[in-house]
Structures are given as C-alpha cells and as structure tokens.
Write a protein that holds these residues in place. Structure first.
Motif, PDB file in Angstrom:
ATOM      1  N   LEU A 170       0.829  -1.213   0.000  1.00  0.00           N
ATOM      2  CA  LEU A 170       0.000   0.000   0.000  1.00  0.00           C
ATOM      3  C   LEU A 170       0.857   1.253   0.000  1.00  0.00           C
ATOM      4  O   LEU A 170       0.580   2.214  -0.715  1.00  0.00           O
ATOM      5  CB  LEU A 170      -0.863   0.033   1.268  1.00  0.00           C
ATOM      6  N   ARG A 171       1.896   1.221   0.820  1.00  0.00           N
ATOM      7  CA  ARG A 171       2.738   2.417   0.938  1.00  0.00           C
ATOM      8  C   ARG A 171       3.536   2.670  -0.330  1.00  0.00           C
ATOM      9  O   ARG A 171       3.822   3.809  -0.668  1.00  0.00           O
ATOM     10  CB  ARG A 171       3.685   2.256   2.129  1.00  0.00           C
ATOM     11  N   LYS A 172       3.910   1.566  -0.996  1.00  0.00           N
ATOM     12  CA  LYS A 172       4.729   1.734  -2.195  1.00  0.00           C
ATOM     13  C   LYS A 172       3.904   2.195  -3.386  1.00  0.00           C
ATOM     14  O   LYS A 172       4.403   2.863  -4.276  1.00  0.00           O
ATOM     15  CB  LYS A 172       5.436   0.419  -2.522  1.00  0.00           C
ATOM     16  N   GLU A 173       2.663   1.802  -3.417  1.00  0.00           N
ATOM     17  CA  GLU A 173       1.840   2.161  -4.560  1.00  0.00           C
ATOM     18  C   GLU A 173       1.177   3.494  -4.259  1.00  0.00           C
ATOM     19  O   GLU A 173       0.131   3.549  -3.639  1.00  0.00           O
ATOM     20  CB  GLU A 173       0.817   1.066  -4.849  1.00  0.00           C
ATOM     21  N   SER A 174       1.774   4.530  -4.709  1.00  0.00           N
ATOM     22  CA  SER A 174       1.261   5.871  -4.401  1.00  0.00           C
ATOM     23  C   SER A 174      -0.118   6.059  -5.009  1.00  0.00           C
ATOM     24  O   SER A 174      -0.458   5.489  -6.030  1.00  0.00           O
ATOM     25  CB  SER A 174       2.207   6.919  -4.966  1.00  0.00           C
ATOM     26  N   GLY A 175      -0.886   6.862  -4.342  1.00  0.00           N
ATOM     27  CA  GLY A 175      -2.217   7.157  -4.849  1.00  0.00           C
ATOM     28  C   GLY A 175      -3.267   6.164  -4.426  1.00  0.00           C
ATOM     29  O   GLY A 175      -4.443   6.357  -4.697  1.00  0.00           O
ATOM     30  N   ARG A 176      -2.838   5.112  -3.738  1.00  0.00           N
ATOM     31  CA  ARG A 176      -3.837   4.138  -3.286  1.00  0.00           C
ATOM     32  C   ARG A 176      -4.135   4.373  -1.830  1.00  0.00           C
ATOM     33  O   ARG A 176      -3.246   4.567  -1.016  1.00  0.00           O
ATOM     34  CB  ARG A 176      -3.321   2.718  -3.471  1.00  0.00           C
ATOM     35  N   SER A 177      -5.378   4.337  -1.493  1.00  0.00           N
ATOM     36  CA  SER A 177      -5.745   4.502  -0.096  1.00  0.00           C
ATOM     37  C   SER A 177      -6.365   3.217   0.411  1.00  0.00           C
ATOM     38  O   SER A 177      -6.945   2.458  -0.356  1.00  0.00           O
ATOM     39  CB  SER A 177      -6.749   5.645   0.066  1.00  0.00           C
ATOM     40  N   PRO A 178      -6.220   2.945   1.679  1.00  0.00           N
ATOM     41  CA  PRO A 178      -6.791   1.706   2.209  1.00  0.00           C
ATOM     42  C   PRO A 178      -8.310   1.732   2.177  1.00  0.00           C
ATOM     43  O   PRO A 178      -8.921   2.784   2.234  1.00  0.00           O
ATOM     44  CB  PRO A 178      -6.283   1.681   3.649  1.00  0.00           C
ATOM     45  N   LYS A 179      -8.867   0.552   2.049  1.00  0.00           N
ATOM     46  CA  LYS A 179     -10.324   0.457   2.153  1.00  0.00           C
ATOM     47  C   LYS A 179     -10.706   0.588   3.610  1.00  0.00           C
ATOM     48  O   LYS A 179     -10.134  -0.080   4.453  1.00  0.00           O
ATOM     49  CB  LYS A 179     -10.788  -0.915   1.636  1.00  0.00           C
ATOM     50  N   LEU A 180     -11.647   1.424   3.893  1.00  0.00           N
ATOM     51  CA  LEU A 180     -11.982   1.647   5.291  1.00  0.00           C
ATOM     52  C   LEU A 180     -13.321   1.070   5.683  1.00  0.00           C
ATOM     53  O   LEU A 180     -13.601   0.895   6.850  1.00  0.00           O
ATOM     54  CB  LEU A 180     -11.972   3.147   5.603  1.00  0.00           C
ATOM     55  N   ALA A 181     -14.172   0.796   4.711  1.00  0.00           N
ATOM     56  CA  ALA A 181     -15.493   0.284   5.062  1.00  0.00           C
ATOM     57  C   ALA A 181     -15.365  -1.117   5.637  1.00  0.00           C
ATOM     58  O   ALA A 181     -14.581  -1.927   5.152  1.00  0.00           O
ATOM     59  CB  ALA A 181     -16.377   0.262   3.823  1.00  0.00           C
ATOM     60  N   ALA A 182     -16.109  -1.388   6.679  1.00  0.00           N
ATOM     61  CA  ALA A 182     -16.027  -2.707   7.306  1.00  0.00           C
ATOM     62  C   ALA A 182     -16.672  -3.768   6.427  1.00  0.00           C
ATOM     63  O   ALA A 182     -16.298  -4.924   6.446  1.00  0.00           O
ATOM     64  CB  ALA A 182     -16.689  -2.689   8.669  1.00  0.00           C
TER      65      ALA A 182
END
Lengths: 190, 233
Positions: free
Chosen positions: A92-104
């Motif tokens: 996730l950190r390496k792939e810029s522009g991607r944000s974690p999914k937050l919805a449960a």
C-alpha cells in the motif's frame, strides 16, 4: 510422515516440519492458513491480483526463511497474519495514490469456503472472528475508525491525528478504548 | 529496565503498529526487561491478532495454491540436489589437494559485473584483497543491485526486477564454472521488485553468476535470456 498424520498435528507442531523444508508439511500449512492470509490481504490491498501477490510472497517467505516461528510469541495464525499484514501495508505504501479500504463491509463477493468443509478448529476461529467483527461494528465510529486506519491502513497515530484533524492524545485514547472493548469481547467468546 | 514505562495508550498504539519509528524503538528497548509492559503487550496480542481474522473470509483462487505449492516442491527438489552437490565438491576438493584440481587462492583480485540493459551494458570493476567484495550494478533497464562475494557463499541483492510474475515464472540464478552451467537458487522478488538470494559455494576466478527469468522452476539449463551476469576475476 503421511498427509493424514500431518493433518492431525496442531499448527504449532507442524511448523518445525515446515522449517525442515518438508513440502508436504508446507502444503498442510498452506491449506490451513492461505484462506485467512488471502482474506486479510484482500481487505488491506483491495484487489484480487494484489491480494494474490501479497499472499504468495508472504507464504513463500515463511517457507524460504525456514519458518522462524516462536510459539512463545503467539499462535501460528497470528504470526502468519502479522507477516501478511506487513507485506500488504508495504505494498500500500509503495503504490502511491492508493488509499486503504476503510469500510467494514461491502467487499466484493468472492467464492466462500462451504461451511461443511471447515475443520472444527477453523469453524471455531470463524465464529470468534464473527463475534469480533460484530464487536468492531458495534464500536463507536470514532474508535472503529482509528483502529481500522492503523491496522488495515498502516497509518501511524500521528498520521491519523493529522488526517482526522484531532489531537494525538484523542486518537490514542480512542485506540485504547476500542481495543479494550475487543479484548472484552474476546474474553467472553473464549 | 531501560527507560520510563510507556503509557498504556502507547502500548496499545504499539501493538497496532501505529507508533512512529522512534516511539516504537523506545517501547522495544524498554518492554523486554519490564514485566509489567511485557504482560500488557502479551495481553493485547490476541486482540490485535483477531483483527486480522475479523475480515470476511474469502476462498483464495485454486491457481494460487497450485502456483505456490509448485514453487515449494521445486525449491525442495533443488535443495535436495544442492545437498548432494557438496559431496561431489568435497570429492573434487580432495582431488585438488592431490594436485588434480587446485582451488583459487583465497581473496579476490578483481570482480567484473555486467548487467544487460535494454540499450547496452554497464560494467563495474573493483579490486579487492579481502574475503568479500561487493559490487554495485546498474542497468539501463533499471535492473541493478550488488553481488557480495564471500568465501563460502555469496549474496545477490537485486532491484528493479519484474515483481508481478505470471504463471509459474521464477527468477533463476545460474553458476557457470569451467565445466558447465549449474542451477543455483531461484527467487521471486517482493512487491517492489527487490530480491536477495544466496549463491552457495565458493566462487573461484572465472566463475560467472547469471540470472534469467524462467517460465517455470526446475530447469537444468537457462531457457531465457540472461538478464544479469557477474564474473569473478
């Protein structure tokens, strides 16, 4: 040792055989852990392809590192998922522009393992996981959010504080309150 | 006990991996020698672990299982082969002691590394007299890294590799001695295209280490173009 004998071993007793590079022992290990590993990877990285990459890398790193599992430091499942999480967060950190999914919820519906194929231990794990999932959903939003941002998103508490525009102490307090509730749910489940 | 007790909020944040590096280091320096903090972290561990299991459980693709287990079986087979190889080496060394095959002198005189890129080659030469030498490698295509040559084994540390391999693809290391090319380790880069892999055995003068991207593990000779090579001189 035959496959049947290996399948009767507890996770912790299987790992020394994996460490001795027994491919059949690793196969049993894979069958026990890959589902949880892939599910967590998918939850963090949010795509099937990336989740496959993370799962493959994590499980092969266990095979190739000589499976340095220390039973004094927790279960095989927890150890494996810790490795998977680290790999997924790195991605996730390496792939810029991607944000974690937050919805449960709301994950893409994929094939699920039919309940009648589960071992008793796995069924119990899943039941506990279901209860914890319920506990997380039952947390106040502000507590659930900071836990999810840290565990599934890989953000530090200071990053979360900045993101949510909240004082650092508030963020840490919410983490503690949320984790206390999850611990309480676990204590009841066990 | 090292340092002050972290407060409980910090221990919770640490267990979630949410502390900054400096704060996490402080906890790691303190906790092992502090019974109270160790107990608290141990108590938190199951709750953190179960977070990873709390996600919806999905069935991984069958192809993933086939791919991973094929690599594992090939690894195991390669290691069984490598385990047989030292016996042969020992026999050769015995012959060498008798004057039939002399080992190279200890220490490296020089090491030349050639990395094939899209538009040409980069060559680095170093001198060295110690037991280990490390050479940086850069290729125009972006593949680079180092080969650290040791007495008993050497280490390839590479970057810029293709990290999303297809099918059963695997990077394969080859070692070319005067007598021919032998497979060494194989590896899969991490998500950033980096990989470290050991090359077992002493690399004498003239030994060439090569890397190819093979369509599947288990090849006994290269079937794909050499992406990078290093020759001990």
């Amino acid at each position: 040792m035959t496959r049947g004998e290996l399948q009767r071993l507890a996770d912790e007793d299987l790992m020394p055989l994996v460490a001795r590079e027994d491919p059949l022992a690793f196969e049993v290990f894979y069958d026990r852990q890959a589902g949880a590993a892939y599910s967590l990877a998918y939850r963090i990285v949010g795509s099937r392809t990336a989740a496959e990459d993370v799962t493959q890398e994590a499980l092969l790193s266990i095979w190739r590192s000589g499976a340095r599992f220390d039973r004094a430091r927790g279960s095989v499942r927890a150890w494996t998922l810790g490795i998977v999480r680290n790999r997924a967060i790195d991605l996730l950190r390496k792939e810029s522009g991607r944000s974690p999914k937050l919805a449960a919820g709301g994950e893409e519906l994929l094939e699920r393992t039919p309940a009648d194929e589960l071992t008793d231990a796995e069924a119990l794990r899943r039941e506990t996981a279901r209860e914890v999932r319920g506990a997380i959903k039952g947390l106040p939003d502000d507590q659930s959010r900071v836990i999810q941002l840290s565990y599934f998103g890989g953000f530090s508490h200071s990053e979360i504080a900045e993101m949510l525009n909240e004082p650092l102490g508030t963020v840490k307090g919410r983490m503690r309150l949320g984790m206390d509730k999850i611990r309480a749910t676990l204590a009841e489940a066990w | 006990m090292i340092g002050d007790h972290p407060d409980r909020d910090d221990l919770v944040a640490y267990s979630l991996g949410a502390l900054d590096t400096r704060e996490a280091s402080a906890v790691e320096a303190h906790a092992p020698s502090c019974a109270r903090c160790s107990r608290e972290l141990e108590a938190l561990a199951p709750a953190v672990a179960v977070l990873g299991e709390s996600v919806e459980q999905l069935e991984p693709p069958a192809e993933l299982r086939e791919r991973v287990l094929a690599i594992v079986r090939d690894d195991a087979e390669a290691k069984r082969g490598a385990a047989r190889e030292p016996q042969a080496t020992t026999r050769r060394e015995r012959r060498g002691l008798q004057g039939f095959l002399l080992r190279p002198a200890v220490g490296l005189v020089g090491l030349a590394v050639v990395a094939a890129g899209a538009g040409g080659y980069f060559v680095a030469d170093i001198g060295g007299g110690g037991g280990e030498a490390t050479v940086p490698v850069v290729a125009e295509r972006g593949i680079g890294g180092t080969l650290a040559v040791g007495e008993e084994s050497s280490m390839l540390d590479l970057h810029g590799l293709k990290h999303r391999l297809t099918g059963r693809e695997v990077y394969q290391v080859w070692v070319e001695h005067g007598s021919g090319v032998q497979p060494s380790s194989n590896f899969i880069p991490d998500g950033s295209g980096r990989a470290m892999t050991a090359v077992d055995g002493h690399l004498g003068n003239g030994t060439k280490v090569m890397v190819t991207l093979e369509p599947h593990p288990g090849e006994t000779a290269p079937t794909a173009p050499v992406l990078l090579s290093a020759t001990v001189e």
